[in-house]
Design a protein around this motif. Structure first.
Motif, PDB file in Angstrom:
ATOM      1  N   ALA A 543      93.614  48.550  23.970  1.00 52.19           N
ATOM      2  CA  ALA A 543      93.894  47.114  23.757  1.00 52.19           C
ATOM      3  C   ALA A 543      93.054  46.264  24.717  1.00 52.19           C
ATOM      4  CB  ALA A 543      95.383  46.852  23.979  1.00 52.19           C
ATOM      5  N   ILE A 544      92.968  46.726  25.976  1.00 52.59           N
ATOM      6  CA  ILE A 544      92.211  45.938  26.965  1.00 52.59           C
ATOM      7  C   ILE A 544      90.729  45.892  26.571  1.00 52.59           C
ATOM      8  CG2 ILE A 544      91.420  45.908  29.373  1.00 52.59           C
ATOM      9  CD1 ILE A 544      94.177  47.031  30.155  1.00 52.59           C
ATOM     10  N   GLY A 545      90.198  47.087  26.171  1.00 49.67           N
ATOM     11  CA  GLY A 545      88.780  47.162  25.799  1.00 49.67           C
ATOM     12  C   GLY A 545      88.475  46.254  24.623  1.00 49.67           C
ATOM     13  N   GLU A 546      89.389  46.211  23.655  1.00 51.67           N
ATOM     14  CA  GLU A 546      89.156  45.376  22.469  1.00 51.67           C
ATOM     15  C   GLU A 546      89.209  43.887  22.854  1.00 51.67           C
ATOM     16  OE1 GLU A 546      90.836  47.248  19.116  1.00 51.67           O
ATOM     17  OE2 GLU A 546      90.930  45.383  17.974  1.00 51.67           O
ATOM     18  N   TRP A 547      90.135  43.600  23.751  1.00 49.19           N
ATOM     19  CA  TRP A 547      90.232  42.196  24.221  1.00 49.19           C
ATOM     20  C   TRP A 547      88.926  41.805  24.916  1.00 49.19           C
ATOM     21  CZ3 TRP A 547      89.634  39.869  28.911  1.00 49.19           C
ATOM     22  CH2 TRP A 547      90.038  38.531  29.010  1.00 49.19           C
ATOM     23  N   VAL A 548      88.391  42.707  25.750  1.00 50.16           N
ATOM     24  CA  VAL A 548      87.141  42.418  26.486  1.00 50.16           C
ATOM     25  C   VAL A 548      86.002  42.180  25.490  1.00 50.16           C
ATOM     26  CG1 VAL A 548      85.368  43.418  28.003  1.00 50.16           C
ATOM     27  CG2 VAL A 548      87.792  43.682  28.596  1.00 50.16           C
ATOM     28  N   MET A 549      85.906  43.097  24.506  1.00 52.09           N
ATOM     29  CA  MET A 549      84.796  42.987  23.553  1.00 52.09           C
ATOM     30  C   MET A 549      84.879  41.667  22.779  1.00 52.09           C
ATOM     31  SD  MET A 549      83.609  45.793  20.747  1.00 52.09           S
ATOM     32  CE  MET A 549      84.052  47.164  21.733  1.00 52.09           C
ATOM     33  N   ARG A 550      86.068  41.347  22.328  1.00 48.33           N
ATOM     34  CA  ARG A 550      86.249  40.116  21.539  1.00 48.33           C
ATOM     35  C   ARG A 550      85.938  38.879  22.386  1.00 48.33           C
ATOM     36  NH1 ARG A 550      90.772  41.208  19.781  1.00 48.33           N
ATOM     37  NH2 ARG A 550      90.211  41.775  17.642  1.00 48.33           N
ATOM     38  N   THR A 551      86.490  38.882  23.616  1.00 43.76           N
ATOM     39  CA  THR A 551      86.305  37.711  24.497  1.00 43.76           C
ATOM     40  C   THR A 551      84.832  37.548  24.868  1.00 43.76           C
ATOM     41  OG1 THR A 551      88.488  38.229  25.374  1.00 43.76           O
ATOM     42  CG2 THR A 551      87.194  36.610  26.603  1.00 43.76           C
ATOM     43  N   ALA A 552      84.166  38.682  25.188  1.00 42.42           N
ATOM     44  CA  ALA A 552      82.754  38.617  25.591  1.00 42.42           C
ATOM     45  C   ALA A 552      81.892  38.166  24.409  1.00 42.42           C
ATOM     46  CB  ALA A 552      82.303  39.980  26.100  1.00 42.42           C
ATOM     47  N   ALA A 553      82.213  38.684  23.206  1.00 44.63           N
ATOM     48  CA  ALA A 553      81.436  38.307  22.021  1.00 44.63           C
ATOM     49  C   ALA A 553      81.636  36.821  21.714  1.00 44.63           C
ATOM     50  CB  ALA A 553      81.871  39.165  20.825  1.00 44.63           C
ATOM     51  N   GLN A 554      82.878  36.354  21.815  1.00 44.72           N
ATOM     52  CA  GLN A 554      83.156  34.922  21.589  1.00 44.72           C
ATOM     53  C   GLN A 554      82.363  34.076  22.566  1.00 44.72           C
ATOM     54  OE1 GLN A 554      87.353  34.866  22.136  1.00 44.72           O
ATOM     55  NE2 GLN A 554      87.827  34.973  19.946  1.00 44.72           N
ATOM     56  N   GLN A 555      82.363  34.532  23.831  1.00 46.68           N
ATOM     57  CA  GLN A 555      81.688  33.777  24.887  1.00 46.68           C
ATOM     58  C   GLN A 555      80.194  33.642  24.596  1.00 46.68           C
ATOM     59  OE1 GLN A 555      83.189  32.319  28.066  1.00 46.68           O
ATOM     60  NE2 GLN A 555      81.432  31.293  27.181  1.00 46.68           N
ATOM     61  N   MET A 556      79.592  34.806  24.248  1.00 44.72           N
ATOM     62  CA  MET A 556      78.145  34.768  24.006  1.00 44.72           C
ATOM     63  C   MET A 556      77.837  33.871  22.802  1.00 44.72           C
ATOM     64  SD  MET A 556      75.164  35.407  24.788  1.00 44.72           S
ATOM     65  CE  MET A 556      75.272  36.477  26.184  1.00 44.72           C
ATOM     66  N   LYS A 557      78.661  33.994  21.781  1.00 43.96           N
ATOM     67  CA  LYS A 557      78.442  33.171  20.589  1.00 43.96           C
ATOM     68  C   LYS A 557      78.587  31.679  20.939  1.00 43.96           C
ATOM     69  CE  LYS A 557      78.037  32.233  16.224  1.00 43.96           C
ATOM     70  NZ  LYS A 557      76.665  31.976  15.788  1.00 43.96           N
ATOM     71  N   SER A 558      79.589  31.407  21.773  1.00 41.14           N
ATOM     72  CA  SER A 558      79.825  30.026  22.184  1.00 41.14           C
ATOM     73  C   SER A 558      78.633  29.490  22.976  1.00 41.14           C
ATOM     74  CB  SER A 558      81.128  29.987  22.990  1.00 41.14           C
ATOM     75  OG  SER A 558      81.133  28.954  23.907  1.00 41.14           O
ATOM     76  N   TRP A 559      78.084  30.332  23.912  1.00 41.30           N
ATOM     77  CA  TRP A 559      76.922  29.891  24.682  1.00 41.30           C
ATOM     78  C   TRP A 559      75.709  29.680  23.767  1.00 41.30           C
ATOM     79  CZ3 TRP A 559      77.858  34.009  29.027  1.00 41.30           C
ATOM     80  CH2 TRP A 559      78.759  33.492  29.970  1.00 41.30           C
TER      81      TRP A 559
END
Ligand SMILES: Nc1nc2c(ncn2[C@@H]2O[C@H](COP(=O)(O)O[C@H]3[C@@H](O)[C@H](n4cnc5c(=O)[nH]c(N)nc54)O[C@@H]3COP(=O)(O)O)[C@@H](O)[C@H]2O)c(=O)[nH]1
Length: 743
Positions: A543-559
C-alpha cells in the motif's frame, strides 16, 4: 513320673550309646552346652543295663539338653520326647505327646513337613539311618529349622518292631546364613549391575555375569587382571590418582568413567568402589559395581544439545548464550574487566530466502556460522539467536577490541560464498554493548546490543554501532511503529521528498528520486530506513509503495503541467511489490490515472530483487519494460548479481551504491569497484548513476571515469515538493552547465 520308655523296657544306656556312637548326642552335647551327665552316660557299656538310678536319671538329663531327643514306636507314636523336643513340636507335655503319632503334633509347619517326617520314620524303621530337615513353626515367630537324624533302635523284648530314635538340632542360624549366602550369590549373579571383587593387591578375583555382559570380559579373562584395564587408556592419570586417594581416605569412591569394552568400544560407566577391611583394619578386598550409562548419558547429552544448541548451525542457542554471558559477567565483574556483546544481523538474508528458497538460506546460515566460529577465540562465545541473528560474547574485550573483532567478522562474512552454484555475498550489521557500562544484566546488555544493531542497520549496510544512552529499545519502538504505520496513509502522515539527479557532463537535472518520509504527530520524523523494513515485513509496503508511486507520478505530471521540462521520476520498488504478479497492471493504472507518460517514470529495483528468481524476474522486467517505463538497479554492488543474468534484464541504469562512493578518495578497492561497474554497465549498454555524492572530489572521480549521472548532498539533499519546484525552476531556467561541479 517314670518315663514311658523306661516302663516299656527301652534300655536308656543303649539309646544313649547308640546316639554317641553315631556322633549324635555326645558330639552335639560336647559342641553345645556341655552336659557332664550325658557325657558320662555315653561312656557306659551298652549291655547289660548299668544301674537303674542312672537309667532313671537319663530322661531328666536329656531334658537339660538344648537339642531334641525322642523315640517313637513303629507306628510313629511318641514313646519319649525330651523338653526341647516337646517345645519345638508344640506339645504341652509328654503325656499329651504320647497319645499320638509324632507327625500329627502341632509344631510341624505343614502337611508336607508331616509327610516328610512320616516317610523318614518309615525309612529308618527299615534299618536305614535317615537325615531330614524339618521346618517347625512356632506360633507368632519366625520358623525354626531343625536337622533331624533318625535311626532304628531296639525297643526292648516287649516290642515286635524296632523303635526309631529321633535326634534334632536347631539349624535355623545356619539355614539363615545359608539363605543369606544364597541370596547374596543370587544377587551377585543376577544383578543388572556389573560386580567385580578384587583381592588386597587389586587383582580381580571374581566378576558377575552382568560385568561380563557390560565389558565383554569373561571371568577367565578378568581373573588376575587389574580393574584399570577398563579405563587406563581413556582416563587421565589424575583421575586414577583421585580414585586411589578417595579409597584410602574414605574407603569409597563413585563417579563416571569413560571405559573400554574388550572389543575396544568406548562406553560410559557409573562406577562405585568400596574397600573392604579386615577386623584389624587391613584392606582385604575391593568391591566395584559398574553400570553402563552410555545410553542414558547419550540421551541426556542429546536433550542438553536440543535445549542449548541451534540444530541448524550447531552453534549455542540463545539460552546457552545467556548462560555463558552470565558466567563471563560474573567472572570478569570480579576482576573489574569488561565483557563485550556483539549483536549481528545479516542484511540481505531475507532476500536470499525469498529468492533462492529456504534450503539455500539454511546453507548460507550454516556457512556464516562456520565462519564466525572459525574467526573467534576459544574463550569467546558465538551463538545463533534465531533467524539471521547471531551474537558474540567477548570476555575481557574493551570497546576498541570489540570494534576490531566486529570489523574482522563483517569482512569475513562479506566474502562471497558458493551455495548451490549461486555466488552469494551478504553483509552484516553489528551492534555493540559493553558490560558493565551499557548494562549489568544479561538481558539488558543483549537488548542494548540489539538496539545498537538496529541503529547500525539504519546507518547503512554493514555498519557497526556502539550502544549509547537514548537509543530506544527496538522491540518497544517497533511495536509502536508497526501499530501507527497501519494508519499512516489514511491519516495523511506520509509525504515525499525529492532528490535531483544530474547529468554528469552537462550538470542538467535529468530526473528526481522520490523518497518517502513519515511525519508522525508524536514520534516526529521517522526514517524510511527504519519503517520501510517493518512495512516490508508486515506487507504494508504494498500500500505504501503504491501511494508513493501515485503521489510521485502526480507530482511530476503537475510540474510538467506547470511548464517544467519533462524529467524522469525515480521511485523505489520493494521486493514484495516486485513479486506481485499484478504489478504491471497497477503501474499502468497509476499512469492512466495521473496522465504521466510512462517514459517519465523509472522504477528502482534492488539488486537482490532482480537476481532472486531470475526467470520470474526476467518475465516481470519484460512486462514492465513493455509499459514503456525505465528500470534501474539500485544499490548496485552490494548484492550478488550474476553478470550472466544482468545482461538478460531489461534495465536501463545501474545505480552505484553510496557505500562505494563514500570512500572513493581513500579506498583503492572502492575506486576499482566503481570503475569496474561503470565499464561493465557501458559494455552492456546501460547508463550509470552514482548515489551519495557529497564532495567535489567524488564527483570529479566519477566524471573522470565516465559515470553518467550523479545524485547526492553535494548537489541537493532530498527536499519537500515546494522547495524542489523552486530548485528545479531555478536550474531549468539557467543555461546548461558545463560541469556538474559548478552545480
Ligand atoms: N521501497 C521504498 N524504499 C524507500 C522509499 N523511500 C526511501 N526508501 C529507502 O529507504 C532507505 C533510506 O532512505 P533515505 O533515508 O531517504 O536515504 C536516501 C537518501 O536520502 C540518502 N542520500 C542521498 N544522497 C545522499 C548523500 O549524499 N549522502 C548520504 N549519506 N545519503 C544520501 O540515501 C538514500 C538513497 O536511497 P536509495 O537511492 O534508494 O538507495 C533507502 O534504502 C531507500 O531506498 C520508498 O518510497 N520505497
Amino acid at each position: 513320673a517314670t518315663p514311658m520308655a523306661a516302663q516299656q523296657g527301652l534300655p536308656w544306656t543303649t539309646i544313649l550309646l547308640l546316639m554317641a556312637a553315631a556322633g549324635g548326642v555326645g558330639a552335639w552335647l560336647s559342641r553345645g552346652r556341655r552336659d557332664p551327665a550325658a557325657q558320662h552316660l555315653s561312656d557306659l557299656a551298652p549291655e547289660p543295663f548299668a544301674s537303674l538310678p542312672m537309667a532313671q536319671a537319663a530322661p531328666t538329663m536329656l531334658d537339660q539338653s538344648s537339642q531334641m531327643f525322642g523315640w517313637v514306636d513303629g507306628d510313629g507314636i511318641v514313646l519319649h520326647m525330651n523338653r526341647t523336643g516337646l517345645l519345638w513340636l508344640q506339645s504341652e507335655d509328654l503325656l499329651q505327646a504320647q497319645m499320638q503319632a509324632i507327625w500329627t503334633l502341632p509344631g510341624l509347619a505343614s502337611g508336607e513337613q508331616a509327610d516328610a517326617l512320616k516317610a523318614a520314620i518309615d525309612v529308618a524303621r527299615g534299618g536305614q539311618a535317615k537325615r531330614i530337615e524339618l521346618k517347625l513353626a512356632p506360633p507368632q515367630q519366625d520358623p525354626r529349622y531343625v536337622e533331624i537324624h533318625l535311626r532304628a533302635v531296639n525297643c526292648g523284648s516287649t516290642s515286635t518292631s524296632p523303635c526309631v530314635l529321633i535326634e534334632g538340632r536347631d539349624v535355623t542360624l545356619r539355614r539363615q546364613t545359608e539363605d543369606k549366602l544364597m541370596l547374596a550369590a543370587t544377587v551377585f549373579e543376577q544383578a543388572r549391575e556389573g560386580i567385580m571383587i578384587t583381592d588386597a593387591k587389586g587383582e580381580i578375583l571374581s566378576i558377575n555375569q552382568a560385568f561380563s555382559d557390560i565389558t565383554g570380559y569373561s571371568p577367565e579373562d578378568a581373573q588376575g587382571q587389574y580393574p584399570g584395564l577398563l579405563t587406563q587408556a581413556l582416563e587421565r592419570p589424575q583421575v586414577h590418582r583421585r580414585i586411589r586417594s578417595a579409597l584410602e581416605r574414605k574407603g569409597h569412591w563413585q563417579g563416571e568413567l569413560r571405559s573400554l569394552r574388550r572389543n575396544g568400544e568406548v562406553f560410559t560407566a557409573w562406577v562405585s568402589l568400596t574397600r573392604r577391611l579386615s577386623a584389624d583394619g587391613q584392606p582385604t578386598h575391593l568391591i566395584g559395581i559398574i553400570n553402563d550409562i552410555t545410553r542414558s548419558r547419550e540421551a541426556e547429552l542429546k536433550l542438553h544439545r536440543q535445549a542449548h544448541y541451534d540444530p541448524l548451525t550447531d552453534l549455542p542457542n540463545r539460552r546457552l548464550f545467556e548462560q555463558r554471558l552470565q558466567l563471563a559477567m560474573q567472572k570478569r565483574g570480579r576482576d573489574a574487566e569488561p565483557v563485550s556483546v556483539l549483536f549481528m544481523d545479516l542484511n540481505q538474508f531475507r532476500d536470499i530466502n525469498d529468492n533462492f528458497g529456504h534450503r539455500t538460506g539454511d546453507a548460507v546460515l550454516v556457512e556464516m556460522a562456520h565462519r564466525l566460529r572459525e574467526d573467534l577465540r576459544e574463550a569467546d562465545v558465538v551463538a545463533r539467536l534465531g533467524g539471521d541473528e547471531f551474537a558474540v560474547c567477548l570476555p575481557g574485550a574493551h570497546a576498541q577490541a570489540a570494534h576490531q573483532v566486529a570489523l574482522k567478522l563483517q569482512e569475513r562474512l562479506a566474502q562471497p560464498c558458493m551455495i548451490d552454484s549461486h555466488e552469494l555475498s551478504l553483509t552484516a550489521s553489528v551492534g555493540i554493548a559493553i558490560f558493565p557500562d551499557d548494562g549489568d544484566s544479561v538481558e539488558l546488555i543483549t537488548r542494548n546490543a540489539e538496539t545498537a544493531m538496529y541503529r547500525a542497520k539504519q546507518e547503512g549496510r554493514a555498519s557497526t554501532c556502539f550502544f549509547t544512552e537514548g537509543m530506544q529499545p527496538r522491540s518497544v519502538r517497533h511495536l509502536q511503529l508497526e501499530a501507527h504505520l497501519r494508519r499512516a496513509i489514511e491519516r495523511d502522515e506520509l509525504l515525499l521528498h525529492y532528490q535531483p539527479q544530474l547529468d554528469t557532463a552537462t550538470g542538467r537535472v535529468v530526473g528526481l528520486e522520490a523518497l518517502v518520509r513519515w511525519r508522525h504527530p508524536e514520534l516526529g520524523m521517522v526514517s524510511p530506513g527504519e519503517f520501510i523494513p517493518l512495512a516490508e515485513h508486515n506487507g504494508q509496503i504494498v500500500a505504501i509503495g503504491e501511494w508513493v508511486m501515485r503521489t510521485a507520478a502526480q507530482q511530476m505530471k503537475s510540474w510538467m503541467n506547470q511548464g517544467l521540462p519533462p524529467l524522469v521520476m525515480a521511485v523505489n520498488l520493494s521486493a514484495v511489490q516486485f513479486r506481485d504478479p499484478t504489478l504491471p497492471e497497477r503501474v499502468q493504472a497509476i499512469l492512466n490515472e495521473t496522465g504521466l507518460p510512462a517514459c517519465n517514470l523509472e522504477l528502482e529495483l534492488t539488486e537482490s530483487v532482480a537476481t532472486g528468481n531470475p526467470t520470474a524476474a526476467i518475465v516481470m522486467m519484460d512486462r514492465l519494460h513493455a509499459l514503456g517505463l525505465r528500470l534501474s538497479i539500485d544499490d548496485f554492488g552490494t548484492g550478488y548479481s550474476s553478470l550472466n543474468y544482468l545482461k538478460r534484464f531489461r534495465i536501463d541504469t545501474l545505480k552505484i551504491d553510496q557505500s562505494f562512493v563514500r570512500d572513493i578518495h581513500s579506498d583503492p578497492d572502492d575506486r576499482a569497484i566503481v570503475q569496474a561497474i561503470i565499464q561493465m554497465a557501458h559494455a552492456l549498454n546501460l547508463t550509470t548513476i552514482a548515489e551519495g555524492v557529497e564532495t567535489d572530489e567524488q564527483a570529479d572521480f566519477l566524471r573522470a571515469n565516465g559515470c553518467d549521472m550523479l545524485q547526492g548532498y553535494r548537489f541537493c539533499r532530498p527536499i519537500e515538493p515546494q522547495a524542489a519546484l523552486l530548485w528545479l525552476q531555478e536550474r531549468t531556467a539557467q543555461p546548461p552547465l558545463a560541469s556538474a561541479a559548478a552545480a
